[in-house]
Scaffold this motif. Structure first.
Motif, PDB file in Angstrom:
ATOM      1  N   LEU A   1      41.062  75.405  45.476  1.00 34.37           N
ATOM      2  CA  LEU A   1      41.304  75.829  46.854  1.00 34.37           C
ATOM      3  C   LEU A   1      42.559  76.694  46.947  1.00 34.37           C
ATOM      4  N   ALA A   2      43.596  76.341  46.193  1.00 36.39           N
ATOM      5  CA  ALA A   2      44.836  77.117  46.204  1.00 36.39           C
ATOM      6  C   ALA A   2      44.594  78.532  45.671  1.00 36.39           C
ATOM      7  N   ARG A   3      43.814  78.644  44.585  1.00 34.13           N
ATOM      8  CA  ARG A   3      43.488  79.975  44.052  1.00 34.13           C
ATOM      9  C   ARG A   3      42.663  80.769  45.050  1.00 34.13           C
ATOM     10  N   PHE A   4      41.749  80.078  45.728  1.00 38.57           N
ATOM     11  CA  PHE A   4      40.929  80.732  46.746  1.00 38.57           C
ATOM     12  C   PHE A   4      41.808  81.252  47.892  1.00 38.57           C
ATOM     13  N   ALA A   5      42.733  80.418  48.365  1.00 33.78           N
ATOM     14  CA  ALA A   5      43.626  80.808  49.461  1.00 33.78           C
ATOM     15  C   ALA A   5      44.457  82.023  49.079  1.00 33.78           C
ATOM     16  N   GLN A   6      44.927  82.039  47.849  1.00 31.17           N
ATOM     17  CA  GLN A   6      45.724  83.172  47.380  1.00 31.17           C
ATOM     18  C   GLN A   6      44.875  84.431  47.278  1.00 31.17           C
ATOM     19  N   ARG A   7      43.673  84.297  46.741  1.00 28.55           N
ATOM     20  CA  ARG A   7      42.779  85.444  46.578  1.00 28.55           C
ATOM     21  C   ARG A   7      42.371  86.031  47.915  1.00 28.55           C
ATOM     22  N   GLU A   8      42.072  85.162  48.887  1.00 26.76           N
ATOM     23  CA  GLU A   8      41.600  85.612  50.198  1.00 26.76           C
ATOM     24  C   GLU A   8      42.738  85.861  51.186  1.00 26.76           C
ATOM     25  N   LYS A   9      43.971  85.494  50.790  1.00 28.12           N
ATOM     26  CA  LYS A   9      45.138  85.628  51.670  1.00 28.12           C
ATOM     27  C   LYS A   9      44.926  84.878  52.984  1.00 28.12           C
ATOM     28  N   LEU A  10      44.526  83.618  52.851  1.00 27.18           N
ATOM     29  CA  LEU A  10      44.269  82.754  54.001  1.00 27.18           C
ATOM     30  C   LEU A  10      45.150  81.513  53.924  1.00 27.18           C
ATOM     31  N   ALA A  11      45.467  80.969  55.086  1.00 26.71           N
ATOM     32  CA  ALA A  11      46.137  79.672  55.139  1.00 26.71           C
ATOM     33  C   ALA A  11      45.059  78.603  55.057  1.00 26.71           C
ATOM     34  N   VAL A  12      45.248  77.622  54.182  1.00 24.06           N
ATOM     35  CA  VAL A  12      44.257  76.563  53.998  1.00 24.06           C
ATOM     36  C   VAL A  12      44.939  75.213  54.153  1.00 24.06           C
ATOM     37  N   VAL A  13      44.293  74.358  54.942  1.00 21.98           N
ATOM     38  CA  VAL A  13      44.703  72.963  55.066  1.00 21.98           C
ATOM     39  C   VAL A  13      43.576  72.137  54.473  1.00 21.98           C
ATOM     40  N   ALA A  14      43.868  71.430  53.385  1.00 22.23           N
ATOM     41  CA  ALA A  14      42.858  70.602  52.716  1.00 22.23           C
ATOM     42  C   ALA A  14      42.999  69.178  53.220  1.00 22.23           C
ATOM     43  N   VAL A  15      41.887  68.597  53.694  1.00 17.60           N
ATOM     44  CA  VAL A  15      41.920  67.239  54.232  1.00 17.60           C
ATOM     45  C   VAL A  15      41.099  66.328  53.329  1.00 17.60           C
ATOM     46  N   LEU A  16      41.804  65.366  52.715  1.00 12.00           N
ATOM     47  CA  LEU A  16      41.168  64.349  51.874  1.00 12.00           C
ATOM     48  C   LEU A  16      41.215  63.026  52.626  1.00 12.00           C
ATOM     49  N   THR A  17      40.745  61.978  52.000  1.00 14.36           N
ATOM     50  CA  THR A  17      40.809  60.661  52.617  1.00 14.36           C
ATOM     51  C   THR A  17      41.389  59.659  51.628  1.00 14.36           C
ATOM     52  N   GLY A  18      42.042  58.622  52.162  1.00 16.89           N
ATOM     53  CA  GLY A  18      42.584  57.571  51.310  1.00 16.89           C
ATOM     54  C   GLY A  18      44.060  57.734  51.016  1.00 16.89           C
ATOM     55  N   THR A  19      44.480  57.114  49.924  1.00 17.49           N
ATOM     56  CA  THR A  19      45.886  57.125  49.519  1.00 17.49           C
ATOM     57  C   THR A  19      46.280  58.505  49.009  1.00 17.49           C
ATOM     58  N   PRO A  20      47.396  59.050  49.479  1.00 19.50           N
ATOM     59  CA  PRO A  20      47.835  60.368  48.997  1.00 19.50           C
ATOM     60  C   PRO A  20      48.095  60.382  47.491  1.00 19.50           C
ATOM     61  N   LEU A  21      47.785  61.488  46.876  1.00 18.84           N
ATOM     62  CA  LEU A  21      48.024  61.673  45.448  1.00 18.84           C
ATOM     63  C   LEU A  21      49.515  61.916  45.214  1.00 18.84           C
ATOM     64  N   ILE A  22      50.014  61.462  44.083  1.00 22.30           N
ATOM     65  CA  ILE A  22      51.434  61.639  43.762  1.00 22.30           C
ATOM     66  C   ILE A  22      51.777  63.122  43.648  1.00 22.30           C
ATOM     67  N   LYS A  23      50.900  63.896  43.008  1.00 21.58           N
ATOM     68  CA  LYS A  23      51.176  65.325  42.811  1.00 21.58           C
ATOM     69  C   LYS A  23      50.868  66.165  44.045  1.00 21.58           C
ATOM     70  N   ALA A  24      50.199  65.593  45.030  1.00 12.85           N
ATOM     71  CA  ALA A  24      49.870  66.317  46.261  1.00 12.85           C
ATOM     72  C   ALA A  24      50.141  65.401  47.453  1.00 12.85           C
ATOM     73  N   PRO A  25      51.424  65.193  47.798  1.00 12.66           N
ATOM     74  CA  PRO A  25      51.753  64.273  48.891  1.00 12.66           C
ATOM     75  C   PRO A  25      51.267  64.783  50.247  1.00 12.66           C
ATOM     76  N   ALA A  26      51.070  63.860  51.163  1.00  9.31           N
ATOM     77  CA  ALA A  26      50.572  64.185  52.498  1.00  9.31           C
ATOM     78  C   ALA A  26      51.571  65.053  53.260  1.00  9.31           C
ATOM     79  N   GLY A  27      51.047  66.082  53.909  1.00  7.64           N
ATOM     80  CA  GLY A  27      51.865  66.954  54.749  1.00  7.64           C
ATOM     81  C   GLY A  27      52.694  67.966  53.992  1.00  7.64           C
ATOM     82  N   LYS A  28      52.593  67.999  52.683  1.00  3.91           N
ATOM     83  CA  LYS A  28      53.373  68.919  51.846  1.00  3.91           C
ATOM     84  C   LYS A  28      52.471  70.021  51.308  1.00  3.91           C
TER      85      LYS A  28
END
Length: 198
Positions: free
Chosen positions: A43-70
């Motif tokens: 998704l990050a590569r896609f956002a960079q390629r398309e020059k779009l802002a992307v908000v990815a919404v997952l469910t459950g406990t936040p990942l250590i490498k991808a904390p919530a709201g960051k």
């Protein structure tokens, strides 16, 4: 890509339902953190390629490498508290992004809760643009770039049969290894000098 050019006049923010995106990719239930991170990287590569802002919404406990709201690489990552609350959280997040928001989901409930003020796109439509990009991320290849997922076989390597092993012949006539020349005797040397007639 031309698909998102129609959204360009306003600042477009894609609110992507990663749960729906994973399901469309054939991953259901509890998805391992490694796979979730791979999807976020794509998704990050896609956002960079398309020059779009992307908000990815997952469910459950936040990942250590991808904390919530960051920010994770190029995208913002959010988490709904549970699968039951996911549709509500998606709708609320899309509404909070204003008129430039586009909700990308396969959840009819989330689309309904988002209302008419939020533009919507089905994951199946989104994947047409998402899957066409070149993903040479080494280890994080997804189903779109993995030849095995498309039904092709991995290349086969031929195994060398051990040479000079009569027990392992299995009745096949294979070329034998070159024989070492025998040491020449005196009679062999004489026979080479004389033309023998059979």
């Amino acid at each position: 890509m031309g698909l998102f050019n129609l959204f360009k006049p306003a600042r477009t923010v894609l609110v992507v339902d990663v749960v729906s995106l994973n399901e469309a990719a054939g991953q259901k239930g509890k998805i391992p953190p490694r796979n979730q991170l791979q999807m976020l990287r794509r998704l990050a590569r896609f956002a960079q390629r398309e020059k779009l802002a992307v908000v990815a919404v997952l469910t459950g406990t936040p990942l250590i490498k991808a904390p919530a709201g960051k920010k994770f690489e190029e995208i913002t990552v959010l988490y709904s508290s549970s699968p039951d609350e996911h549709a509500k959280y998606l709708a609320k997040t899309a509404q909070s992004k204003g008129s430039g928001a586009v909700l990308v989901s396969s959840s009819a409930a989330a689309e309904k809760l988002a209302g008419n003020s939020v533009r919507k796109m089905r994951v199946s439509t989104f994947r047409k643009a998402f899957d066409t990009g070149s993903d040479d991320g080494g280890d994080d290849r997804s189903e779109g770039s993995n030849p095995r997922s498309r039904g092709s076989r991995p290349p086969r390597r031929r195994q060398q049969k051990p040479r000079n092993n009569k027990d392992n012949d299995n009745g096949r006539n294979e070329p034998k290894a070159e024989r070492k020349p025998k040491p020449k005797s005196d009679t062999d040397a004489i026979n080479e000098l004389i033309d023998l007639v059979d």
